[in-house]
Design a protein around this motif. Structure first.
Motif: not given
Length: 73
Positions: A59-72
């Protein structure tokens, strides 16, 4: 280790990809936990503790990934 490897890349899209790899690797760990329990290598208490840690980390890793810009696109 996937996140560390991805952090050496040149762009955020590549880093995000490696964060995704880390989620899949953690899913593999959970599968190994189930197999270890079924084969009697670990007891129920160890399984439950390890499973909860893996679940919380996922859950922590998924939440962290969601803070990153989505791929172009």
């Amino acid at each position: 280790m996937n996140i560390a490897e991805g952090s050496t890349g040149n762009c955020q899209a590549e880093f995000r990809k490696f964060v995704g790899y880390s989620l899949r690797s953690l899913a593999e760990v959970v599968t190994c936990l189930h197999k270890a329990k079924l084969r009697g290598y670990i007891d129920e208490e160890t399984f439950q503790s390890s499973y909860k840690q893996a679940f919380d980390l996922m859950n922590s890793i998924a939440a962290f990934r969601n803070t990153l810009n989505p791929p172009s696109k």
